[in-house]
Design an enzyme around this catalytic site. Structure first.
Site, PDB file in Angstrom:
ATOM      1  N   ALA A   1       0.842  -1.201   0.000  1.00  0.00           N
ATOM      2  CA  ALA A   1       0.000   0.000   0.000  1.00  0.00           C
ATOM      3  C   ALA A   1       0.873   1.245   0.000  1.00  0.00           C
ATOM      4  O   ALA A   1       2.039   1.211   0.394  1.00  0.00           O
ATOM      5  CB  ALA A   1      -0.916   0.003   1.218  1.00  0.00           C
ATOM      6  N   ASP A   2       0.275   2.334  -0.436  1.00  0.00           N
ATOM      7  CA  ASP A   2       0.923   3.636  -0.362  1.00  0.00           C
ATOM      8  C   ASP A   2      -0.161   4.690  -0.196  1.00  0.00           C
ATOM      9  O   ASP A   2      -1.258   4.546  -0.737  1.00  0.00           O
ATOM     10  CB  ASP A   2       1.748   3.917  -1.618  1.00  0.00           C
ATOM     11  CG  ASP A   2       2.642   5.131  -1.421  1.00  0.00           C
ATOM     12  OD1 ASP A   2       3.631   5.010  -0.672  1.00  0.00           O
ATOM     13  OD2 ASP A   2       2.334   6.199  -1.980  1.00  0.00           O
TER      14      ASP A   2
END
Length: 194
Positions: free
Chosen positions: A76-77
C-alpha cells in the site's frame, strides 16, 4: 470469516505501525516482510489516486520474486493531495511545518493505493477521502511537530493524533484510509480473492 483466505499466508509488506494495527483489526493472522530501498518514484504525469496505486503496484513487483505459492501479499501507499500537488512524507521539521501551514483552513484529499498479490494474480484499488482542516495557529503546528515528529506520515500529520483531534473539522469517506489503510474496502476485496 474470509474462509477463502485459509489457503494463504498473509504478508503485509509495510513497516507502518498504523497499517499493522489496522490489518490486525480485521482479525487476520499475518506476518510483516519489508525490503529497504524500494523505488517509490512515479511518473510526473500521474495525478491524485493514480500515484499511490502506481507505487503500491511497484512495491508489489519488488517483493514478487520472494513470494511463495501459498502467500498473499498486501502492499500500500498513501498520499495527501492538495490543490493539484502531492504532500508526501516531510524530510524535516521545517517541511512538516510548511505542509501543515498549507493544509490549515483547507480541504484536501487522502488517497491510498492497495495491491493484493499472489503468484497467480493481482488485484489493486485506490480509495479517496476528503478531509477539511480548521485554521491552525503557528503555535499549534509547532507544538504538534515538536511533540509528535510526523516525518513518517504523508502530509505531515496523523489523523489519529493530537492534530487530528484539534484540526479535523470534517471527513468525507473512510477515516481509516486517512490513517493509511482503507480496511473496509480491503476486507471487501479480500472476500473476492480466489
Amino acid at each position: 470469516m474470509l474462509d477463502n483466505l485459509k489457503k494463504y499466508r498473509i504478508i503485509l509488506a509495510s513497516n507502518s505501525p498504523r497499517r499493522k494495527e489496522l490489518l490486525a483489526g480485521l482479525g487476520l493472522a499475518y506476518e510483516v516482510r519489508t525490503l529497504s530501498g524500494v523505488d517509490e518514484s512515479y511518473p510526473d504525469t500521474l495525478q491524485g489516486a493514480d500515484i499511490p496505486l502506481y507505487i503500491a503496484r511497484r512495491k508489489a513487483e519488488a517483493y514478487r520474486p520472494m513470494l511463495a505459492d501459498d502467500e498473499l501479499m498486501i502492499t500500500a501507499d498513501t498520499v495527501v493531495w492538495l490543490e493539484g500537488k502531492v504532500l508526501g512524507k516531510p524530510r524535516n521539521d521545517a517541511e512538516a511545518l510548511r505542509m501543515l501551514r498549507d493544509l490549515s483552513g483547507k480541504t484536501h484529499e487522502v488517497f491510498t493505493g492497495v495491491c493484493l498479490t499472489t503468484c497467480r494474480g493481482q488485484r489493486s484499488f485506490s480509495t479517496g477521502t476528503r478531509v477539511r482542516f480548521a485554521p491552525l495557529t503557528e503555535e499549534e503546528t509547532a507544538y504538534y511537530v515538536n511533540r509528535f515528529h510526523p516525518l513518517d506520515k504523508a502530509g505531515a500529520y496523523g489523523v489519529q493524533e493530537w492534530i487530528g483531534y484539534i484540526g479535523v473539522e470534517h471527513i468525507e469517506g473512510s477515516y481509516f484510509n486517512v490513517m493509511g489503510l482503507p480496511v473496509q474496502r480491503l476486507y471487501q476485496e479480500l472476500k473476492r480473492m480466489e
